[in-house]
Design a protein around this motif. Structure first.
Motif, short mmCIF file in Angstrom:
data_model
loop_
_atom_site.label_atom_id
_atom_site.label_comp_id
_atom_site.label_asym_id
_atom_site.label_seq_id
_atom_site.Cartn_x
_atom_site.Cartn_y
_atom_site.Cartn_z
N MET A 164 3.29 7.67 -9.73
CA MET A 164 2.89 7.56 -8.33
C MET A 164 3.96 6.81 -7.53
N ALA A 165 4.20 7.28 -6.30
CA ALA A 165 5.20 6.63 -5.44
C ALA A 165 4.69 5.27 -4.98
N SER A 166 5.61 4.33 -4.81
CA SER A 166 5.27 3.02 -4.28
C SER A 166 5.20 3.12 -2.76
N TYR A 167 4.00 2.94 -2.19
CA TYR A 167 3.81 3.06 -0.75
C TYR A 167 4.16 1.77 -0.01
N LEU A 168 3.97 0.63 -0.68
CA LEU A 168 4.18 -0.65 -0.01
C LEU A 168 4.71 -1.68 -0.99
N GLN A 169 5.76 -2.39 -0.57
CA GLN A 169 6.30 -3.51 -1.34
C GLN A 169 6.34 -4.74 -0.44
N VAL A 170 5.72 -5.81 -0.91
CA VAL A 170 5.67 -7.08 -0.17
C VAL A 170 6.42 -8.13 -0.98
N GLU A 171 7.39 -8.78 -0.35
CA GLU A 171 8.22 -9.75 -1.06
C GLU A 171 8.26 -11.08 -0.30
N ASN A 172 7.80 -12.13 -0.98
CA ASN A 172 7.92 -13.52 -0.47
C ASN A 172 7.38 -13.70 0.94
N VAL A 173 6.20 -13.13 1.19
CA VAL A 173 5.56 -13.26 2.50
C VAL A 173 4.78 -14.57 2.56
N ASN B 26 0.67 1.33 -4.81
CA ASN B 26 1.11 2.69 -5.09
C ASN B 26 0.24 3.72 -4.40
N GLU B 27 0.76 4.91 -4.27
CA GLU B 27 0.01 6.02 -3.71
C GLU B 27 -1.31 6.20 -4.45
N GLY B 28 -2.40 6.32 -3.71
CA GLY B 28 -3.71 6.54 -4.30
C GLY B 28 -4.48 5.28 -4.62
N ASP B 29 -3.84 4.10 -4.54
CA ASP B 29 -4.56 2.84 -4.77
C ASP B 29 -5.57 2.62 -3.65
N LYS B 30 -6.74 2.15 -4.04
CA LYS B 30 -7.77 1.76 -3.05
C LYS B 30 -8.16 0.33 -3.37
N GLY C 91 9.63 -17.26 7.55
CA GLY C 91 10.79 -17.24 6.66
C GLY C 91 11.37 -15.86 6.46
N ASP C 92 11.79 -15.58 5.22
CA ASP C 92 12.51 -14.35 4.91
C ASP C 92 11.62 -13.30 4.25
N GLY C 93 10.32 -13.38 4.44
CA GLY C 93 9.42 -12.41 3.81
C GLY C 93 9.70 -10.99 4.28
N LYS C 94 9.50 -10.02 3.38
CA LYS C 94 9.78 -8.62 3.69
C LYS C 94 8.56 -7.75 3.39
N VAL C 95 8.32 -6.79 4.28
CA VAL C 95 7.26 -5.78 4.10
C VAL C 95 7.92 -4.42 4.22
N LYS C 96 7.90 -3.65 3.12
CA LYS C 96 8.58 -2.35 3.11
C LYS C 96 7.58 -1.24 2.77
N PHE C 97 7.39 -0.31 3.73
CA PHE C 97 6.57 0.87 3.48
C PHE C 97 7.47 2.04 3.09
N LEU C 98 6.93 2.97 2.33
CA LEU C 98 7.65 4.18 1.99
C LEU C 98 7.99 4.93 3.28
N LYS C 99 9.20 5.44 3.35
CA LYS C 99 9.67 6.11 4.56
C LYS C 99 8.79 7.31 4.92
N ASP C 100 8.52 7.46 6.20
CA ASP C 100 7.84 8.62 6.79
C ASP C 100 6.34 8.70 6.50
N ILE C 101 5.73 7.68 5.87
CA ILE C 101 4.27 7.75 5.72
C ILE C 101 3.62 7.20 6.98
N ARG C 102 2.44 7.75 7.32
CA ARG C 102 1.72 7.33 8.52
C ARG C 102 0.74 6.20 8.14
N ILE C 103 0.79 5.12 8.90
CA ILE C 103 -0.02 3.93 8.63
C ILE C 103 -0.97 3.71 9.79
N ALA C 104 -2.25 3.47 9.50
CA ALA C 104 -3.24 3.17 10.54
C ALA C 104 -3.89 1.83 10.23
#
Length: 536
Positions: free
Chosen positions: A1-10, A28-32, A58-71
């Motif tokens: 499954m693709a990783s939809y969201l990565q959160v680092e040091n938030v 990951n994709e499909g996680d609820k 600080g330097d926290g990062k939030v990375k979503f998979l490119k081109d996915i729609r988020i609501a």
């Protein structure tokens, strides 16, 4: 499954208060996933950071998979009061066609699409917000308390939709049935750390208990070892420099481990109830109308001491109006409502009370009383009573505007109970309260000897507390159902099956009749059997 969201040091802090620090998370994709944590620990702040509404410290990062729609579905949603429902939702519908917008609104029972926002109830505004979310056709949903203010029918629709949908989901909710039926992973935020459990809410409860027990065993083991090491450290103090450095370092690590404890602060509801006589509230042929709207029609009922009633029905059918009638805050159009002389209402309103945001916590409660009487008859100062409701001395002089939504609701509950009521009227008491607080409140209400009348959309809460239900069907009609909410839903499902079966049978008869008439098929009279002839 693709990783939809990565959160680092938030991380997130408000002044000196640290909500969470260096949070790491992968979805990951499909996680609820449901996020569970006590009020005031930053659940809403974390969701707002992930949704891009707030920034991380600080330097926290939030990375979503490119081109996915988020609501993002926020707890509270504000729209231009002059816009219609359709005008609010349409700008979000860039990926779907107009008829699909209408289908979404219809599924959420928003049929009058020309109705303006200023005319909507709180539940209708929440349904509009959900429609805006669905209209975006999102791949990833971030939802903060999606069931708040919704009626039970809409909650069950949303539950079913999300349960069968292939969307990826992260949400905060206190609705335990919703958690159990929708989520496949629970993440608990405790002591600034995230603990992941791969399963639904029931699985989480089981595994969390195991984790707590194992952690306590580790602490106990560390304390036993510490006694041995402490004896070693104290021997020959003049030769301390010759001791092995690694063992000295290990001693201090062990000491830190042994001094750990499980932070499991719990609400302590223990207030005295004033004496309650036999007469509570007697209603005789009560009607209530407002213009052309009928809230109650020919309602007759005598409430009795100790009974616990749940009130259910769609948004806008008159549940809160009913509570205002039986507490004397509204006068009936006709009929009579008599309130017993010993009745002392504790009325927890859905909208809460307007605290002065510049008041401190202790100033707000001191306006009501300086002393509270507990269940054992003991009087305690209000500062002690605040501790029972998880407001430690360090929070007593915090301004109310700095409290989280859940902390404000908990403070409001405190102000209701400190008046020692003997009849509790609770209008949506579960909104914004965390699950641990709800568990304690449920246990208190189960043992409460006064009368309890609850309007709630929380099915788990109703099942645990209510002996019977008042079902508001609209047009002022109220029916009494003896049993739990789950029992009522099963009864209604059986009735619906029976109705559909009767409709199918009726349709089949009509189809056969039309076929015979269209084909000019003569209907043959069946001959009587030998047995039938004998009977004749």
């Amino acid at each position: 499954m693709a990783s939809y969201l990565q959160v680092e040091n938030v991380s997130k802090s408000y002044g000196p208060k640290v909500l969470f620090e260096n949070i790491n998370l992968n979805i990951n994709e499909g996680d609820k996933i449901a996020l569970i944590a006590p009020n005031g620990t930053g659940k809403t702040s974390l969701l707002r950071i992930l949704a891009g509404v707030e920034g991380s410290d600080g330097d926290g990062k939030v990375k979503f998979l490119k081109d996915i729609r988020i609501a993002f579905l926020a707890q509270d949603n504000v729209y231009d009061p002059e816009l219609t429902i359709m005008q609010v939702v349409t700008p979000y519908a860039k990926e779907i066609q107009q008829h699909e917008v209408e289908e979404i609104l219809y599924s959420l029972n928003l049929n009058d699409t020309g109705k303006r926002v200023r005319e909507l109830s709180g539940g209708e505004v929440k349904r509009v917000a959900i429609a805006c979310m669905f209209a975006q056709k999102p791949d990833f949903l971030v939802m903060d308390e999606p069931t708040n203010h919704l009626d039970l029918e809409t909650i069950e629709y949303l539950e079913e939709y999300l349960g069968r949908s292939r969307c990826t989901l992260l949400m905060v909710t206190h609705d335990r049935y919703f958690l159990d039926r929708v989520c496949n992973q629970i993440i608990e935020m405790a002591d600034g750390t995230l603990y992941a459990y791969n399963g639904n809410y029931s699985y989480y409860l089981e595994k969390r208990e195991e984790r707590m027990q194992n952690f306590q065993k580790e602490i106990d083991r560390a304390r036993n070892l510490l006694r041995t090491e402490l004896d070693w450290m104290r021997r020959m103090p003049c030769a301390r420099g010759t001791k092995a450095k690694y063992r000295i370092d290990a001693f201090y690590d062990l000491k830190d481990k042994a001094q750990q404890r499980i932070e499991n602060r719990q609400l302590n509801i223990n207030v005295q109830m004033q004496r309650l006589g036999r007469k509570i509230v007697n209603c005789s042929h009560v009607d209530f109308m407002w213009d052309n709207w009928v809230g109650l029609k020919d309602f007759t009922y005598n409430f009795t001491p100790g009974e616990k009633i749940g009130i259910v029905g769609k948004n806008g059918v008159g549940k809160s109006t009913f509570l205002n009638l039986i507490t004397g805050n509204l006068k009936p159009t006709s009929g009579e409502i008599e309130i017993g002389e010993t009745v002392n209402f504790g009325y927890y309103r859905q909208q809460g009370i307007e605290f002065n945001p510049n008041d401190t916590v202790i100033e707000a409660v001191r306006e009501i009383a300086e002393v509270v009487t507990l269940g054992d008859g003991k009087n305690v100062p209000i500062s002690t009573f605040l501790n029972y409701f998880l407001f430690p001395p360090s929070m007593h002089y915090n301004k109310i505007e700095k409290l989280s939504g859940g902390e404000k609701r908990r403070l409001y509950l405190l102000t209701v109970l400190m008046k020692n009521p003997n009849v509790l009227i609770l209008d949506e008491p579960t909104n914004d309260l965390d699950i641990l607080t709800l568990n304690v409140l449920e246990e208190y209400l189960k043992s409460y000897t006064g009368s309890v009348i609850i309007v709630s959309h929380d099915r788990f809460f109703l099942d645990k507390i209510a002996d019977h239900l008042f079902v508001f069907e609209g047009e002022g009609v109220v029916k009494d159902f003896v049993g739990s909410y789950s029992g009522y839903r099963e009864y209604m499902k059986d009735k619906e099956k029976e109705r559909k079966a009767q409709e199918r049978e009726k349709q089949q008869k009509e189809d056969r009749k039309r076929f015979v008439e269209s084909e000019n098929v003569p209907v043959k009279k069946r001959k009587l059997s030998y047995k039938e002839q004998r009977e004749l």
